[in-house]
Design a protein around this motif. Sequence first.
Motif, short mmCIF file in Angstrom:
data_model
loop_
_atom_site.label_atom_id
_atom_site.label_comp_id
_atom_site.label_asym_id
_atom_site.label_seq_id
_atom_site.Cartn_x
_atom_site.Cartn_y
_atom_site.Cartn_z
N LYS A 69 37.12 28.26 46.20
CA LYS A 69 38.42 28.87 46.47
C LYS A 69 38.99 29.45 45.18
CE LYS A 69 39.24 24.47 45.22
NZ LYS A 69 38.18 23.55 44.89
N GLY A 70 39.92 30.39 45.33
CA GLY A 70 40.58 30.97 44.17
C GLY A 70 40.45 32.48 44.14
N ASN A 71 41.25 33.11 43.29
CA ASN A 71 41.29 34.56 43.23
C ASN A 71 39.95 35.18 42.85
OD1 ASN A 71 44.02 34.11 43.62
ND2 ASN A 71 44.59 34.47 41.49
N ALA A 72 39.25 34.54 41.92
CA ALA A 72 38.02 35.13 41.39
C ALA A 72 36.80 34.86 42.28
CB ALA A 72 37.75 34.59 39.99
N THR A 73 36.96 34.08 43.33
CA THR A 73 35.81 33.74 44.18
C THR A 73 36.08 34.16 45.63
OG1 THR A 73 36.73 31.49 44.14
CG2 THR A 73 34.86 31.93 42.72
N ALA A 74 36.68 33.27 46.43
CA ALA A 74 36.97 33.64 47.82
C ALA A 74 37.88 34.86 47.88
CB ALA A 74 37.62 32.46 48.55
N ASP A 93 41.25 27.99 35.10
CA ASP A 93 40.38 29.17 35.08
C ASP A 93 40.51 30.05 36.31
OD1 ASP A 93 37.46 28.05 36.68
OD2 ASP A 93 39.14 26.75 36.23
N TRP A 94 41.40 29.70 37.23
CA TRP A 94 41.50 30.43 38.48
C TRP A 94 42.07 31.84 38.39
CZ3 TRP A 94 43.25 27.18 43.29
CH2 TRP A 94 42.19 26.35 43.67
N PRO A 95 43.05 32.11 37.55
CA PRO A 95 43.79 33.36 37.70
C PRO A 95 42.97 34.64 37.66
CG PRO A 95 44.97 31.88 36.25
CD PRO A 95 43.64 31.26 36.49
N VAL A 96 42.01 34.73 36.75
CA VAL A 96 41.28 36.01 36.60
C VAL A 96 39.79 35.77 36.50
CG1 VAL A 96 43.24 37.16 35.52
CG2 VAL A 96 41.56 36.03 34.09
N THR A 97 39.03 36.74 36.95
CA THR A 97 37.57 36.67 36.89
C THR A 97 37.09 36.55 35.45
OG1 THR A 97 37.45 38.06 38.88
CG2 THR A 97 35.45 37.87 37.55
N GLY A 98 36.17 35.64 35.24
CA GLY A 98 35.58 35.45 33.91
C GLY A 98 36.39 34.58 32.98
N ALA A 148 44.16 34.50 21.93
CA ALA A 148 42.89 34.89 22.57
C ALA A 148 42.98 34.72 24.09
CB ALA A 148 41.75 34.05 22.01
N LEU A 149 43.60 33.64 24.55
CA LEU A 149 43.76 33.43 25.99
C LEU A 149 44.66 34.51 26.60
CD1 LEU A 149 44.15 29.57 26.46
CD2 LEU A 149 42.07 30.95 26.35
N GLN A 150 45.72 34.86 25.90
CA GLN A 150 46.64 35.87 26.42
C GLN A 150 45.93 37.20 26.61
OE1 GLN A 150 50.44 35.26 26.69
NE2 GLN A 150 49.82 36.76 28.23
N LYS A 151 45.13 37.61 25.64
CA LYS A 151 44.42 38.89 25.73
C LYS A 151 43.45 38.90 26.92
CE LYS A 151 44.64 40.10 20.82
NZ LYS A 151 43.86 40.29 19.56
N ALA A 152 42.71 37.80 27.08
CA ALA A 152 41.74 37.74 28.19
C ALA A 152 42.45 37.71 29.53
CB ALA A 152 40.85 36.50 28.02
N TYR A 153 43.52 36.97 29.60
CA TYR A 153 44.30 36.87 30.85
C TYR A 153 44.89 38.23 31.22
CZ TYR A 153 48.03 35.14 34.01
OH TYR A 153 48.86 34.93 35.06
N ASP A 154 45.52 38.89 30.27
CA ASP A 154 46.17 40.17 30.55
C ASP A 154 45.16 41.23 30.98
OD1 ASP A 154 48.60 39.07 29.93
OD2 ASP A 154 48.75 39.94 27.92
N ARG A 155 43.95 41.17 30.44
CA ARG A 155 42.91 42.14 30.85
C ARG A 155 42.53 41.94 32.31
NH1 ARG A 155 40.42 41.03 25.77
NH2 ARG A 155 39.01 39.56 26.82
N GLY A 156 42.58 40.70 32.76
CA GLY A 156 42.09 40.41 34.11
C GLY A 156 43.10 40.43 35.21
N VAL A 157 44.39 40.35 34.90
CA VAL A 157 45.41 40.30 35.94
C VAL A 157 45.45 41.62 36.70
CG1 VAL A 157 47.90 40.17 36.39
CG2 VAL A 157 46.84 38.62 34.74
N PRO A 158 45.33 41.57 38.02
CA PRO A 158 45.35 42.82 38.78
C PRO A 158 46.72 43.49 38.73
CG PRO A 158 45.48 40.94 40.26
CD PRO A 158 45.21 40.39 38.89
N ARG A 159 46.71 44.80 38.80
CA ARG A 159 47.97 45.53 38.82
C ARG A 159 48.67 45.25 40.13
NH1 ARG A 159 48.11 49.23 34.72
NH2 ARG A 159 46.12 49.70 33.71
N ARG A 160 49.92 44.87 40.08
CA ARG A 160 50.65 44.48 41.28
C ARG A 160 51.68 45.54 41.65
NH1 ARG A 160 48.50 40.83 44.16
NH2 ARG A 160 50.35 39.63 44.65
#
Length: 431
Positions: A101-106, A389-394, A419-431
């Motif tokens: 379950k989660g955004n990056a899987t199901a 680790d759920w919010p964004v893929t990878g 480093a976490l902020q940069k990776a998170y912001d890259r992965g968050v879908p545009r809403r």
Amino acid sequence: MLTARRRVAGVVAAVLGGSLLLASCGGSDSGSADGRTLRLWHYEGPDSAMGAAWNEAIKEFEATHPGVKVKFEEKGFEQIQKTAPMVLNSSDAPDLMEYNKGNATAGQLSRQGLLTDLTAEVAKRGWDRKLSAGVRTTSRYDTDGVMGSGAWYGVPNYAEYTMVYYNKDLFDRYGIARPKTLGELTAAMDTFVAKGVTPLADAGAEYIAQQYLYQLALTRADRSWVDNYELYKGRNDFHDAAWTYAANTFADWVKKGYISRKSTGAKAEDAGVSFIRGKAPILFSGSWWFGRFRTEAKFDWGTFLWPDTHLTLGSGGNLWVVPKGSGNKDLAYDFIDITLSKKVQNLLGDKGGVPVAADADAITDPKSKSLIADFNSVSAEDGLAFYPDWPVTGFYDVLVSETQKLVTGGEKPDDYLTALQKAYDRGVPRR
């Protein structure tokens, strides 16, 4: 998410890898809607609580569906995780399968149109009424594949959450009482370090290290903080008070010897085994270890919720999903229904799982009763905070590598959060 609980609860499946208990289905009968065979995939080890419950569900299903056989194929977690998009877009798709379950899987599969919308079936069979709000969150996904709203694409029939496992014998040996506050937990760890014992079992190469850190953040967080991070309901700032406290405290715990610097290369299995063998007095991890500890640990042990917060990592369990190409959807729905029956749910609870629709009075094992009571307490307070680790893929891999640097001292807490902020912001879908 790459929920690495499957790396332990599905230990048998992981060892099997590509090997199946039954030959993999393919060829002319793939995807056939013969009405006599339900092709089922899941990755629960046969000795786990879920594995025992699903085996009972198979027997019940075949008994109530004369002439219909369940063709069960045990897959490894990583095997399904990596190949699901490709398999579900082919004629080899099963009729029913367990999926993460989660955004990056199901969520990703629902967005790609590979899963059946179960909304009408959920209402028809009353599955929604059996699940608490926190457990339901991971069942529904919007058009962007973000959990929490939209159509139902999966149904969990167990739950999971994290807790502190502690070795009562070791605590007694060193005259330490069960901690009831975070201050008492810290004092207990100081005592162990003074006696030459590393208190926390850790695994820097997999999920356990990052979950310690996330739980520390949750002690300074609330539901809106979780929703901002996991569901994008507001901006997530990794330099806020909660994340900053977590990173600084985690780094301090390493310096104090609560966590071994050598744990950077350890996997979840290593951490669990160190607790089972009585080497580590404390392990903070999930309910997926419970049944195994009950079987393998030869000392007196107990559990308690992380102190001084009502939030803890956890969610509904992995989902039953019905692939879009399933040829026997009605049979799949019937099987899901059976896994939510009192008979199967009660068995799951007695075997050390966390059922979502059991009769509490039917659970006889004392430790299992405590496990379920603590979950009910968390659930009643809307305390399930999902996983980091759920919010964004990878993001799982980013958390592993960056948290390893905190353990080695190769990265300062502020740089870690950047480093976490940069990776998170890259992965968050545009809403």
